[in-house]
Design a protein around this motif. Sequence first.
Motif, PDB file in Angstrom:
ATOM      1  N   ALA A 145      43.200  31.412  54.045  1.00 19.80           N
ATOM      2  CA  ALA A 145      44.281  32.147  53.392  1.00 19.80           C
ATOM      3  C   ALA A 145      45.284  32.621  54.433  1.00 19.80           C
ATOM      4  CB  ALA A 145      43.695  33.341  52.637  1.00 19.80           C
ATOM      5  N   ASP A 146      46.465  32.973  53.958  1.00 20.42           N
ATOM      6  CA  ASP A 146      47.493  33.392  54.894  1.00 20.42           C
ATOM      7  C   ASP A 146      47.127  34.712  55.571  1.00 20.42           C
ATOM      8  OD1 ASP A 146      49.472  35.608  53.304  1.00 20.42           O
ATOM      9  OD2 ASP A 146      48.168  34.366  52.073  1.00 20.42           O
ATOM     10  N   ALA A 147      47.655  34.915  56.772  1.00 21.27           N
ATOM     11  CA  ALA A 147      47.328  36.104  57.561  1.00 21.27           C
ATOM     12  C   ALA A 147      47.794  37.385  56.885  1.00 21.27           C
ATOM     13  CB  ALA A 147      47.950  35.986  58.948  1.00 21.27           C
ATOM     14  N   GLY A 148      48.860  37.334  56.139  1.00 20.50           N
ATOM     15  CA  GLY A 148      49.366  38.510  55.445  1.00 20.50           C
ATOM     16  C   GLY A 148      48.396  39.043  54.405  1.00 20.50           C
ATOM     17  N   LEU A 149      47.579  38.177  53.851  1.00 19.74           N
ATOM     18  CA  LEU A 149      46.607  38.599  52.849  1.00 19.74           C
ATOM     19  C   LEU A 149      45.583  39.555  53.452  1.00 19.74           C
ATOM     20  CD1 LEU A 149      45.453  38.410  49.994  1.00 19.74           C
ATOM     21  CD2 LEU A 149      44.186  36.394  50.735  1.00 19.74           C
ATOM     22  N   SER A 150      45.139  39.291  54.670  1.00 25.62           N
ATOM     23  CA  SER A 150      44.172  40.178  55.330  1.00 25.62           C
ATOM     24  C   SER A 150      44.760  41.565  55.520  1.00 25.62           C
ATOM     25  CB  SER A 150      43.763  39.602  56.683  1.00 25.62           C
ATOM     26  OG  SER A 150      43.095  38.394  56.502  1.00 25.62           O
ATOM     27  N   ASP A 151      46.001  41.640  55.949  1.00 28.21           N
ATOM     28  CA  ASP A 151      46.660  42.935  56.123  1.00 28.21           C
ATOM     29  C   ASP A 151      46.814  43.654  54.789  1.00 28.21           C
ATOM     30  OD1 ASP A 151      46.861  42.408  58.841  1.00 28.21           O
ATOM     31  OD2 ASP A 151      48.903  41.598  58.656  1.00 28.21           O
ATOM     32  N   TYR A 152      47.201  42.922  53.765  1.00 28.03           N
ATOM     33  CA  TYR A 152      47.373  43.506  52.436  1.00 28.03           C
ATOM     34  C   TYR A 152      46.054  44.074  51.906  1.00 28.03           C
ATOM     35  CZ  TYR A 152      48.370  43.825  47.444  1.00 28.03           C
ATOM     36  OH  TYR A 152      48.495  44.264  46.159  1.00 28.03           O
ATOM     37  N   LEU A 153      44.978  43.317  52.057  1.00 25.80           N
ATOM     38  CA  LEU A 153      43.667  43.782  51.592  1.00 25.80           C
ATOM     39  C   LEU A 153      43.188  44.987  52.390  1.00 25.80           C
ATOM     40  CD1 LEU A 153      41.917  40.371  50.938  1.00 25.80           C
ATOM     41  CD2 LEU A 153      42.846  41.960  49.253  1.00 25.80           C
ATOM     42  N   ALA A 154      43.497  45.022  53.676  1.00 24.90           N
ATOM     43  CA  ALA A 154      43.126  46.178  54.493  1.00 24.90           C
ATOM     44  C   ALA A 154      43.871  47.427  54.019  1.00 24.90           C
ATOM     45  CB  ALA A 154      43.422  45.901  55.963  1.00 24.90           C
ATOM     46  N   ASP A 155      45.127  47.277  53.647  1.00 27.58           N
ATOM     47  CA  ASP A 155      45.887  48.409  53.110  1.00 27.58           C
ATOM     48  C   ASP A 155      45.310  48.875  51.783  1.00 27.58           C
ATOM     49  OD1 ASP A 155      47.627  48.481  55.248  1.00 27.58           O
ATOM     50  OD2 ASP A 155      49.155  47.253  54.257  1.00 27.58           O
ATOM     51  N   LEU A 156      44.910  47.952  50.937  1.00 26.96           N
ATOM     52  CA  LEU A 156      44.318  48.323  49.656  1.00 26.96           C
ATOM     53  C   LEU A 156      42.998  49.056  49.839  1.00 26.96           C
ATOM     54  CD1 LEU A 156      44.863  45.216  47.362  1.00 26.96           C
ATOM     55  CD2 LEU A 156      45.984  47.425  47.217  1.00 26.96           C
ATOM     56  N   ALA A 157      42.237  48.677  50.843  1.00 26.67           N
ATOM     57  CA  ALA A 157      40.930  49.292  51.065  1.00 26.67           C
ATOM     58  C   ALA A 157      41.066  50.764  51.445  1.00 26.67           C
ATOM     59  CB  ALA A 157      40.179  48.530  52.153  1.00 26.67           C
ATOM     60  N   ARG A 158      42.193  51.135  52.009  1.00 26.66           N
ATOM     61  CA  ARG A 158      42.396  52.553  52.374  1.00 26.66           C
ATOM     62  C   ARG A 158      42.653  53.416  51.156  1.00 26.66           C
ATOM     63  NH1 ARG A 158      46.323  50.487  56.273  1.00 26.66           N
ATOM     64  NH2 ARG A 158      45.015  49.491  57.797  1.00 26.66           N
ATOM     65  N   GLU A 159      43.137  52.821  50.090  1.00 24.96           N
ATOM     66  CA  GLU A 159      43.435  53.561  48.867  1.00 24.96           C
ATOM     67  C   GLU A 159      42.161  53.684  48.034  1.00 24.96           C
ATOM     68  OE1 GLU A 159      46.663  51.742  46.796  1.00 24.96           O
ATOM     69  OE2 GLU A 159      47.845  51.518  48.612  1.00 24.96           O
ATOM     70  N   THR A 160      41.585  54.866  48.021  1.00 26.98           N
ATOM     71  CA  THR A 160      40.350  55.058  47.251  1.00 26.98           C
ATOM     72  C   THR A 160      40.539  56.150  46.226  1.00 26.98           C
ATOM     73  OG1 THR A 160      39.463  56.740  48.723  1.00 26.98           O
ATOM     74  CG2 THR A 160      38.989  54.436  49.270  1.00 26.98           C
ATOM     75  N   THR A 161      39.593  56.290  45.367  1.00 28.97           N
ATOM     76  CA  THR A 161      39.582  57.363  44.377  1.00 28.97           C
ATOM     77  C   THR A 161      38.461  58.352  44.665  1.00 28.97           C
ATOM     78  OG1 THR A 161      38.205  56.030  42.926  1.00 28.97           O
ATOM     79  CG2 THR A 161      40.596  55.894  42.593  1.00 28.97           C
ATOM     80  N   ASP A 162      38.004  58.380  45.909  1.00 33.18           N
ATOM     81  CA  ASP A 162      36.882  59.251  46.268  1.00 33.18           C
ATOM     82  C   ASP A 162      37.184  60.727  46.059  1.00 33.18           C
ATOM     83  OD1 ASP A 162      35.440  57.025  46.939  1.00 33.18           O
ATOM     84  OD2 ASP A 162      35.857  57.193  49.076  1.00 33.18           O
ATOM     85  N   ASP A 163      38.460  61.093  46.136  1.00 34.98           N
ATOM     86  CA  ASP A 163      38.815  62.508  46.015  1.00 34.98           C
ATOM     87  C   ASP A 163      38.997  62.947  44.564  1.00 34.98           C
ATOM     88  OD1 ASP A 163      41.024  60.835  45.833  1.00 34.98           O
ATOM     89  OD2 ASP A 163      42.408  62.385  46.518  1.00 34.98           O
ATOM     90  N   LEU A 164      38.901  62.042  43.605  1.00 38.02           N
ATOM     91  CA  LEU A 164      39.071  62.398  42.195  1.00 38.02           C
ATOM     92  C   LEU A 164      37.780  62.979  41.638  1.00 38.02           C
ATOM     93  CD1 LEU A 164      41.087  59.309  40.903  1.00 38.02           C
ATOM     94  CD2 LEU A 164      41.967  61.530  41.629  1.00 38.02           C
ATOM     95  N   GLN A 165      37.936  63.947  40.735  1.00 36.50           N
ATOM     96  CA  GLN A 165      36.795  64.567  40.061  1.00 36.50           C
ATOM     97  C   GLN A 165      36.407  63.705  38.857  1.00 36.50           C
ATOM     98  OE1 GLN A 165      35.289  67.720  40.555  1.00 36.50           O
ATOM     99  NE2 GLN A 165      36.336  67.946  42.503  1.00 36.50           N
ATOM    100  N   TRP A 166      35.118  63.465  38.679  1.00 40.63           N
ATOM    101  CA  TRP A 166      34.637  62.753  37.506  1.00 40.63           C
ATOM    102  C   TRP A 166      34.396  63.749  36.393  1.00 40.63           C
ATOM    103  CZ3 TRP A 166      34.317  57.577  36.996  1.00 40.63           C
ATOM    104  CH2 TRP A 166      34.472  56.819  38.154  1.00 40.63           C
ATOM    105  N   CYS A 167      34.724  63.392  35.199  1.00 37.28           N
ATOM    106  CA  CYS A 167      34.550  64.290  34.036  1.00 37.28           C
ATOM    107  C   CYS A 167      33.120  64.344  33.593  1.00 37.28           C
ATOM    108  CB  CYS A 167      35.412  63.829  32.880  1.00 37.28           C
ATOM    109  SG  CYS A 167      37.156  63.921  33.256  1.00 37.28           S
TER     110      CYS A 167
END
Length: 58
Positions: free
Chosen positions: A36-58
């Motif tokens: 795959a293209d090299a840009g895909l690795s960078d894009y996926l790495a950026d997505l991995a930083r975005e988590t929902t760990d700080d959200l409260q579960w109901c």
Amino acid sequence: MSATQGESPTEPAAVDLRPRWMSRERFIREVLAHQADAGLSDYLADLARETTDDLQWC
């Protein structure tokens, strides 16, 4: 003897035509040459930083 002469037909079975293993040379030739293209690795790495760990579960 065919199925029309009183014998039941055999059950169809899938035939796996894929090789069960691949030589190192073939892997390099067929897989590593089409990565795959090299840009895909960078894009996926950026997505991995975005988590929902700080959200409260109901």
